[in-house]
Design a protein around this motif. Structure first.
Motif, PDB file in Angstrom:
ATOM      1  N   ASP A  25       0.862  -1.185   0.000  1.00 11.98           N
ATOM      2  CA  ASP A  25       0.000   0.000   0.000  1.00 11.98           C
ATOM      3  C   ASP A  25       0.900   1.237   0.000  1.00 11.98           C
ATOM      4  N   VAL A  26       0.938   1.957  -1.133  1.00 14.40           N
ATOM      5  CA  VAL A  26       1.796   3.138  -1.241  1.00 14.40           C
ATOM      6  C   VAL A  26       0.969   4.426  -1.253  1.00 14.40           C
ATOM      7  N   GLY A  27      -0.317   4.299  -0.972  1.00 10.30           N
ATOM      8  CA  GLY A  27      -1.179   5.475  -0.992  1.00 10.30           C
ATOM      9  C   GLY A  27      -1.859   5.632  -2.344  1.00 10.30           C
ATOM     10  N   THR A  28      -3.016   6.273  -2.330  1.00  9.60           N
ATOM     11  CA  THR A  28      -3.833   6.368  -3.559  1.00  9.60           C
ATOM     12  C   THR A  28      -3.124   7.100  -4.683  1.00  9.60           C
ATOM     13  N   THR A  29      -2.541   8.267  -4.372  1.00  5.63           N
ATOM     14  CA  THR A  29      -1.929   9.077  -5.423  1.00  5.63           C
ATOM     15  C   THR A  29      -0.757   8.356  -6.075  1.00  5.63           C
ATOM     16  N   ALA A  30       0.144   7.808  -5.271  1.00  9.45           N
ATOM     17  CA  ALA A  30       1.309   7.105  -5.821  1.00  9.45           C
ATOM     18  C   ALA A  30       0.884   5.861  -6.593  1.00  9.45           C
ATOM     19  N   ALA A  31      -0.111   5.159  -6.078  1.00  6.67           N
ATOM     20  CA  ALA A  31      -0.568   3.936  -6.736  1.00  6.67           C
ATOM     21  C   ALA A  31      -1.083   4.236  -8.141  1.00  6.67           C
ATOM     22  N   PHE A  32      -1.904   5.278  -8.259  1.00  5.32           N
ATOM     23  CA  PHE A  32      -2.470   5.579  -9.562  1.00  5.32           C
ATOM     24  C   PHE A  32      -1.437   6.192 -10.505  1.00  5.32           C
ATOM     25  N   LYS A  33      -0.484   6.934  -9.979  1.00 10.80           N
ATOM     26  CA  LYS A  33       0.578   7.462 -10.840  1.00 10.80           C
ATOM     27  C   LYS A  33       1.438   6.330 -11.379  1.00 10.80           C
ATOM     28  N   LEU A  34       1.784   5.375 -10.519  1.00 16.71           N
ATOM     29  CA  LEU A  34       2.597   4.245 -10.971  1.00 16.71           C
ATOM     30  C   LEU A  34       1.828   3.379 -11.968  1.00 16.71           C
ATOM     31  N   ARG A  35       0.522   3.228 -11.734  1.00 15.96           N
ATOM     32  CA  ARG A  35      -0.294   2.468 -12.676  1.00 15.96           C
ATOM     33  C   ARG A  35      -0.398   3.208 -14.011  1.00 15.96           C
ATOM     34  N   SER A  36      -0.517   4.532 -13.965  1.00 19.66           N
ATOM     35  CA  SER A  36      -0.580   5.321 -15.196  1.00 19.66           C
ATOM     36  C   SER A  36       0.703   5.188 -16.014  1.00 19.66           C
ATOM     37  N   MET A  37       1.825   5.025 -15.321  1.00 14.27           N
ATOM     38  CA  MET A  37       3.104   4.820 -16.007  1.00 14.27           C
ATOM     39  C   MET A  37       3.230   3.395 -16.534  1.00 14.27           C
ATOM     40  N   GLY A  38       2.361   2.490 -16.060  1.00  8.91           N
ATOM     41  CA  GLY A  38       2.410   1.105 -16.504  1.00  8.91           C
ATOM     42  C   GLY A  38       3.407   0.254 -15.754  1.00  8.91           C
ATOM     43  N   LEU A  39       3.820   0.713 -14.563  1.00  9.71           N
ATOM     44  CA  LEU A  39       4.856  -0.007 -13.814  1.00  9.71           C
ATOM     45  C   LEU A  39       4.292  -1.015 -12.827  1.00  9.71           C
ATOM     46  N   VAL A  40       3.039  -0.854 -12.448  1.00  5.49           N
ATOM     47  CA  VAL A  40       2.462  -1.735 -11.431  1.00  5.49           C
ATOM     48  C   VAL A  40       1.083  -2.211 -11.868  1.00  5.49           C
ATOM     49  N   LYS A  41       0.607  -3.232 -11.193  1.00  5.49           N
ATOM     50  CA  LYS A  41      -0.783  -3.653 -11.328  1.00  5.49           C
ATOM     51  C   LYS A  41      -1.425  -3.593  -9.949  1.00  5.49           C
ATOM     52  N   LEU A  42      -2.706  -3.287  -9.959  1.00  2.53           N
ATOM     53  CA  LEU A  42      -3.430  -3.103  -8.705  1.00  2.53           C
ATOM     54  C   LEU A  42      -3.889  -4.442  -8.146  1.00  2.53           C
ATOM     55  N   ARG A  43      -3.788  -4.574  -6.837  1.00  2.00           N
ATOM     56  CA  ARG A  43      -4.325  -5.715  -6.109  1.00  2.00           C
ATOM     57  C   ARG A  43      -5.135  -5.150  -4.949  1.00  2.00           C
TER      58      ARG A  43
END
Length: 590
Positions: free
Chosen positions: A552-570
């Motif tokens: 859990d890296v926080g909402t803002t960081a999670a969505f920024k990283l997902r927007s970059m395509g580096l992570v997937k959400l769980r």
């Protein structure tokens, strides 16, 4: 004798197809085939819904061949009384063929996006052939030639289908994977009166000296009997090829370097249902607004291009505007930006910009832009306009422009719900990042319309892509590739391209992929540089690659990283998109 009913429709308000050539090629092929006496061709042109029904009742065909336009979920395009397009729904077609269950052996839908109708008709007909995406005129004609050459030589419907696909391949047209077949079994046409020879006899290789010259009766508005003495000899083909593990076999298509958007005619574009059909259906509706959001290199622009192409085939004027092409000088003020926006669209429509005429007076920039569309673009262009806005992330970087511009798009969308004039405009908005700029909920285009989020490829789609590259992977190798790059389309295509070119083996790729020596070095380095520009995001991603559990890296960081395509959400947590990222960034960030 088997009756082949050819139904052709080419509405006056649709793009013109060479249907006459397709029909001629079918007739010519059957005229010269070995068993030409077994087939009768009946052609019907400018088919309307009522003439479709009447033709089936009058002629009782065993094979029904439709050539013309298809529209995916919307159905097949027939003609109305005035010769314009009239779409016949999938359920209506299925219901019609249900009334002929047991009487029709095969239906061929030689039209774009006919797979949806094929699925529905297959409930009532033993063999149905359709097209899973757009198909070009040349490919459609070659498929028809190969298919009926096979049938005329006494092959099964399944064999004839593969002859059709191979005919496309032989002409070096990269669309041989477009036709699909729904068949309950590999069978001959269900008629005991067809005198096809025993297969064992056809393998002797000895010519039948008693072969008689026969006739095929061609009915094209009126019947005529034609005799030809050309025989098609086509012995069954037995393929028993053993491919060693991780070796290159004959590629089905010319290989493409995986960069930028996937061309419209590329065999390496993989559809991700139901996204394509949803977009094709939506773009033709009034007040259409489609929002395509996905990380970089997941296929947003490729999808947008196909939606615009679909709209164009339905009589729309289309414009594709990439905001990366806007010079910095136009991004300094709203007025300059909107002038660039209007002039760019006019240029794409082959119109003079005429800004000096429509950008006068004390009205604000948004009013002038709206007036430009209403009084100039809509007045000059009689047909609907599909406008694709790509890389709108560039506008996010300029908050002084973004709020007004996106508010303007939302206002146009709302006006289109009630004003006929604005219903001529269909919008596609494409972006990668989450929208962090402050927008009034009632003035944002990002919470209306049809949202499309592109997923990674699933295992079945990955296997299909492997085969399109002419590669023979074991289940274990498929699993290794997915474990390395997940279902990321660009990363997969890069790997398969390198392997198919013989530049590297899968085993070597896995070894060097997360290093500067590997084929992904530029891609990985770009991500690293972007991360280093944001210390908080860098720290968050460092936590993600430092553990094998979701974080859990926080909402803002999670969505920024997902927007970059580096992570997937769980859930509310994230983890690296793939092991390639875990290994590379785990090494670089530590």
């Amino acid at each position: 004798m088997k009756k082949i009913l050819i139904l052709a429709a080419n509405p006056s308000n649709a793009s013109k197809l060479r249907l006459d050539q397709e029909v001629r090629e079918i007739e010519a092929g059957l005229q010269r085939c070995k068993y030409r006496e077994q087939f009768q061709i009946i052609s019907k042109w400018a088919v309307r819904p009522d003439t479709l029904r009447q033709a089936l009742l009058d002629h009782e065909p065993q094979i029904v061949h439709f050539c013309g336009h298809g529209s995916g979920v919307e159905g097949l395009a027939l003609e109305n009384q005035s010769g314009q397009m009239q779409l016949v729904s999938t359920s209506s077609l299925a219901g019609l063929f249900a009334l002929f269950k047991g009487k029709i052996d095969c239906v061929v839908l030689n039209a774009c996006y006919g797979e949806i109708q094929a699925e529905a008709i297959y409930e009532h007909v033993g063999c149905v052939i359709g097209m899973k995406q757009t198909i070009g005129d040349n490919a459609a004609i070659e498929f028809a030639k190969g298919f009926y050459d096979g049938l005329g030589a006494g092959r099964t419907l399944d064999d004839a289908f593969h002859f059709g696909c191979n005919a496309i391949d032989l002409e070096a047209i990269p669309e041989s994977s477009t036709p699909i077949i729904k068949s309950k079994s590999s069978h001959h046409l269900n008629n005991q009166n067809l005198n096809y020879p025993n297969v064992s006899q056809s393998l002797t290789g000895e010519p039948d000296t008693n072969q008689k010259l026969n006739k095929i009766e061609i009915n094209n508005q009126e019947s005529a009997s034609i005799s030809r003495d050309i025989l098609l000899e086509s012995p069954p083909i037995d393929l028993d090829i053993q491919n060693p593990i991780n070796t290159l076999v004959a590629a089905k298509f010319p290989l493409e370097n995986p960069e930028g958007q996937v061309p419209l005619n590329s065999p390496f574009y993989v559809e991700r249902p139901p996204n394509e059909s949803d977009c094709y259906e939506t773009i033709l509706q009034s007040a259409a607004l489609i929002r395509i959001k996905a990380p970089r290199q997941l296929g947003k622009t490729s999808l947008m291009s196909r939606v615009l192409h679909h709209a164009k085939s339905r009589g729309y004027q289309t414009v594709s505007l990439n905001f990366q092409s806007a010079d910095a000088e136009f991004l300094g003020s709203l007025d300059g930006f909107l002038q660039w926006f209007c002039a760019s669209i006019a240029d794409s429509l082959n119109l003079a910009d005429r800004l000096d005429e429509y950008w006068r007076g004390i009205l604000g920039s948004k009013n002038k832009c709206t007036r430009y569309f209403e009084r100039y673009l809509f007045a000059e262009i009689n047909s609907p306009i599909a406008l694709g806005l790509d890389e709108v992330d560039q506008v996010f970087k300029h908050p002084e422009i973004a709020s007004d511009f996106f508010g303007l798009l939302r206002a146009w969308h709302e006006r289109a719900k009630n004003e006929v004039e604005w219903q001529k405009l269909a919008l596609i908005i494409v972006h990668s990042k989450e929208v962090y700029i402050p927008l009034n909920i009632n003035q944002s285009p990002f919470n209306v319309g049809v949202p499309i989020e592109l997923p990674d490829l699933n295992r079945e789609q990955v296997q299909d892509l492997i085969q399109r590259h002419g590669l023979n992977f074991t289940d274990s190798q498929v699993e290794q590739l997915i474990n390395l790059v997940d279902g990321h389309p660009y990363l997969l295509r890069m790997a398969l391209y390198q392997i198919a070119r013989g530049r590297i083996t899968l085993e070597r790729l896995i070894e060097i992929a997360p290093t500067e020596e590997g084929p992904y070095s530029d891609h990985l380095r770009r991500h690293l540089l972007n991360l280093q520009e944001d210390e908080e995001l860098l720290a968050a991603f460092k936590r993600v690659v430092g553990t094998y559990k979701p974080v859990d890296v926080g909402t803002t960081a999670a969505f920024k990283l997902r927007s970059m395509g580096l992570v997937k959400l769980r859930g509310n947590e994230v983890m690296p998109l793939c092991n390639l990222y875990r290994q590379y960034f785990g090494d670089r960030l530590n």
